[in-house]
Design an enzyme around this catalytic site. Structure first.
Site, short mmCIF file in Angstrom:
data_model
loop_
_atom_site.label_atom_id
_atom_site.label_comp_id
_atom_site.label_asym_id
_atom_site.label_seq_id
_atom_site.Cartn_x
_atom_site.Cartn_y
_atom_site.Cartn_z
N LYS A 194 69.54 31.77 75.79
CA LYS A 194 69.92 30.47 76.56
C LYS A 194 69.61 29.45 75.74
O LYS A 194 68.44 28.74 75.01
CB LYS A 194 68.04 30.61 77.78
N GLU A 237 70.79 22.52 76.57
CA GLU A 237 72.08 22.57 77.84
C GLU A 237 72.09 21.19 77.48
O GLU A 237 73.26 20.78 77.62
CB GLU A 237 70.75 21.96 78.94
N ARG A 238 71.91 20.60 75.58
CA ARG A 238 72.29 19.00 75.68
C ARG A 238 73.38 19.12 74.86
O ARG A 238 73.96 18.39 74.12
CB ARG A 238 71.37 18.46 74.75
N CYS A 258 62.72 20.40 62.87
CA CYS A 258 60.88 20.35 62.97
C CYS A 258 60.89 20.78 61.41
O CYS A 258 59.56 20.50 61.83
CB CYS A 258 61.05 21.97 63.53
N GLU A 264 54.22 13.94 67.14
CA GLU A 264 55.52 14.08 67.04
C GLU A 264 56.72 13.50 67.21
O GLU A 264 56.85 13.27 68.52
CB GLU A 264 56.43 15.11 66.87
P1 NAD Z 1 62.39 21.12 73.90
O1 NAD Z 1 61.17 21.92 73.99
O2 NAD Z 1 62.85 20.01 75.27
O3 NAD Z 1 63.27 23.02 74.53
C1 NAD Z 1 63.38 23.86 73.87
C2 NAD Z 1 64.53 24.65 74.86
O4 NAD Z 1 63.75 25.00 75.91
C3 NAD Z 1 65.67 24.69 75.57
O5 NAD Z 1 66.32 25.17 75.82
C4 NAD Z 1 65.07 23.77 76.80
O6 NAD Z 1 65.97 23.96 77.73
C5 NAD Z 1 63.60 24.67 77.06
N1 NAD Z 1 62.93 24.18 78.08
C6 NAD Z 1 62.75 22.66 78.12
N2 NAD Z 1 61.89 22.14 79.65
C7 NAD Z 1 61.57 23.39 79.45
C8 NAD Z 1 61.01 23.74 80.43
N3 NAD Z 1 60.55 23.09 81.30
N4 NAD Z 1 60.32 25.34 80.90
C9 NAD Z 1 61.13 26.00 80.46
N5 NAD Z 1 62.12 25.40 79.14
C10 NAD Z 1 62.57 24.06 78.85
O7 NAD Z 1 63.01 21.05 72.48
P2 NAD Z 1 64.22 20.22 72.00
O8 NAD Z 1 63.77 19.11 72.61
O9 NAD Z 1 65.50 20.64 72.41
O10 NAD Z 1 63.79 20.28 70.18
C11 NAD Z 1 63.11 19.79 69.70
C12 NAD Z 1 61.83 20.12 69.18
O11 NAD Z 1 61.83 21.83 68.93
C13 NAD Z 1 60.85 19.49 68.88
O12 NAD Z 1 59.54 19.47 69.39
C14 NAD Z 1 61.18 20.22 67.07
O13 NAD Z 1 60.35 20.01 66.28
C15 NAD Z 1 61.28 21.78 67.70
N6 NAD Z 1 61.90 22.78 67.08
C16 NAD Z 1 61.04 23.63 66.71
C17 NAD Z 1 61.79 24.18 65.50
C18 NAD Z 1 60.42 25.35 64.39
O14 NAD Z 1 61.32 26.57 63.66
N7 NAD Z 1 59.57 25.44 64.73
C19 NAD Z 1 62.87 23.84 64.95
C20 NAD Z 1 63.52 23.67 65.86
C21 NAD Z 1 63.28 22.59 66.48
#
Ligand code: NAD
Length: 498
Positions: A172, A175-176, A280, A382
């Site tokens: 999954k 979606e962006r 991240c 963050e």
């Molecule tokens: P996000 O948490 O908004 O989304 C991540 C995924 O979760 C997406 O597929 C999204 O559709 C889904 N999602 C969003 N809201 C949800 C909900 N309420 N319930 C269930 N699923 C949901 O993250 P993002 O904005 O896409 O990515 C940036 C974030 O990811 C930053 O916090 C970054 O630090 C983190 N990140 C961490 C790592 C790591 O290895 N620790 C690596 C890359 C990014």
């Protein structure tokens, strides 16, 4: 406007319900729409994965690996197209997009070693005529949920390894920026993967909840923000699933008074402003030990921040593109406003940047704050944008206390020429990935990636050796073949070699 479909059982499947716009962040235009799967669509993928599993788990690991070798070739052949798609939907520069793809390919290369990594362990004669071994068996249907900031690399952390371990996978993606993720998955099918082994289902919370609640899904890998990581970890483990959920970060770089400042500044520029800070492992705090190094850092870095080449990610030779969405831009600007209101010194202000020809793009320029204190939201949260904060401390111990006190523990680094200081830092810092004069210590594919504290929920890190452990379960087999014509009397004492 084009519609981005799902990939289920080897076929493109159009969404038949809700959809979300996908933007080109450099222009601000909506360029396509992505289907947001409902539960029925997700169930199609789960059923396809479940049906594919019995044959796939019995496919020899060497044959599974052969598909990965072909996949690797296809990824290299399609590098330019993939990078252009990443850049068009994420906004990062083309060079940066190629870099993320190359790091993703390293994970495919690791997965090519499947016959070796799945060998298990064998002991002969553990008792009279008894041999024992431990098998690494697949879990079944497993799923991955990935963030927007690495649409190629993070999915490649997950499914190549899960699949060569004999599992069937449902991805999954974010979606962006889903287009590059979909193209890459289609390349794996083109490499000869049987239908249903990899399925890509686009969507939002509804699709994720369907995965969490499905009893057929045995394990979840998640990478994204901390609140969602925590939600997925608690909801998934509550249902008996294996979960690894990687979350957000606030990564500090410590500058010791003896640091090689020119090299440290170059390293900080790339680590703070590369990918517009949307990594991240981005460095968002420079912790300067002593005012002298802090003043010298400000003097050297300000002209470099002001000279950042910023523009549409799809053009060549740039340092930085836009943020991913208008909401991300507004959030970052909101943090800069808060930093000013809370009393930090705004040394370079990126809020009013306008890129000629791309006036509606989601741009924020490189921003620098000095004299940041640990109570300010620009320090605690963050920001996920091109904002670097300088915190001034008096000693290495104070720097380490500051870092160890932060809720996140993803990455960190120290710039120094002092081996003793570096060794102490590596030993005692409460962070999962540490660099010494290396600003982005992202482990290579044959090590594993993971933070500490609220940057990771779960026991096993992502990819590499921990990835193999996560995507397999152990079975211990003990086997006796009695010597010919021998008879073993019943034994009532607990069997031992005593
Ligand atoms: P996000 O948490 O908004 O989304 C991540 C995924 O979760 C997406 O597929 C999204 O559709 C889904 N999602 C969003 N809201 C949800 C909900 N309420 N319930 C269930 N699923 C949901 O993250 P993002 O904005 O896409 O990515 C940036 C974030 O990811 C930053 O916090 C970054 O630090 C983190 N990140 C961490 C790592 C790591 O290895 N620790 C690596 C890359 C990014």
């Amino acid at each position: 406007m084009s519609h981005i479909p799902h990939l289920i059982n080897g076929e493109r499947v159009a969404g038949n319900g809700r959809s979300a716009p996908v933007y080109n962040p450099s222009t601000g235009d909506s360029t396509s729409a992505v289907g947001l799967a409902d539960r029925a669509t997700m169930q199609l993928a789960i059923d396809a994965a479940k049906a594919a599993f019995p044959a796939w788990r019995n496919t020899p690991p060497a044959k599974r690996a052969q598909i990965m070798f072909r996949f690797r070739e296809l990824l290299e052949q399609n590098e330019n197209e993939i990078a252009a798609l990443i850049s068009a939907e994420h906004g990062k520069t083309l060079e940066d997009a190629v870099g993320e793809l190359k790091r993703g390919i390293e994970n495919v290369e690791f997965a090519c070693a499947a016959p070796d990594i799945l060998k298990g362990e064998y002991s002969r004669n553990v008792g009279p005529n008894i041999d024992a071994w431990t098998d690494l068996q697949p879990i079944g249907v497993v799923a991955g949920i990935t963030p927007f900031n690495f649409p190629a690399m993070v999915p490649l952390w997950m499914y190549p390894l899960a699949i060569v371990c004999g599992n069937c996978f449902i991805l999954k993606p974010s979606e962006r920026d889903p287009s590059s993720t979909l193209l890459i998955a289609e390349l794996l099918n083109q490499a000869g993967l049987p239908k249903g082994v990899l399925n890509v289902v686009n969507g939002d919370k509804d699709a994720v909840d369907a995965l969490i609640e499905a009893p057929e899904v045995k394990a979840l890998s998640f990478v994204g923000s901390t609140p969602i990581a925590e939600y997925i970890y608690s909801e998934g483990t509550k249902r008996g699933k294996r979960v690894q959920a990687l979350g957000g970060a606030k990564n500090h770089a410590v500058l010791m008074p003896d640091a090689d400042l020119d090299n440290a500044v170059s390293a900080l520029m790339g680590a703070a402003y590369g990918s517009c800070g949307e990594r991240c492992m981005a460095i968002s705090v420079a912790v300067c030990v002593g005012d002298q190094i802090a003043d010298a850092l400000v003097e050297k870095i300000v002209p470099q921040i002001q000279a950042l080449k910023i523009g549409a990610g799809t053009s060549c030779g740039l340092d930085m593109g836009p943020l991913v969405t208008a909401a991300a831009r507004d959030k970052v600007k909101g943090y800069i406003d808060a930093g000013v209101a809370q009393g930090a010194k705004l040394v370079v202000d990126g809020r009013d940047l306008v890129v000629p020809g791309n006036e509606n793009g989601f741009f924020v320029g490189g921003t620098l704050f000095d004299r940041v204190t640990p109570d300010m939201t620009i320090y605690t949260d963050e920001i996920f944008g091109p904002v670097l904060c300088i915190v001034r401390v008096g000693s290495l111990e104070e720097a380490m206390q500051l870092i160890n006190g932060h809720e996140y523990g993803n990455g960190t680094c120290i710039f120094t020429r002092d081996g003793e200081a570096a060794r102490l830092f590596c030993d005692e810092i409460e962070v999962g990935m540490v660099g010494v004069n290396v600003p982005l210590p992202v482990p290579v594919a044959y090590h594993s990636f993971g933070g500490w504290k609220r940057s990771l929920f779960g026991d096993l890190h992502a990819y590499g050796p921990d990835g193999v452990r996560f995507y397999t379960r152990k079975k211990a087999i003990t086997q006796r073949w009695p010597a010919r014509k021998s008879h073993e009397a019943a034994q009532f004492a607990f069997p031992s070699n005593g």
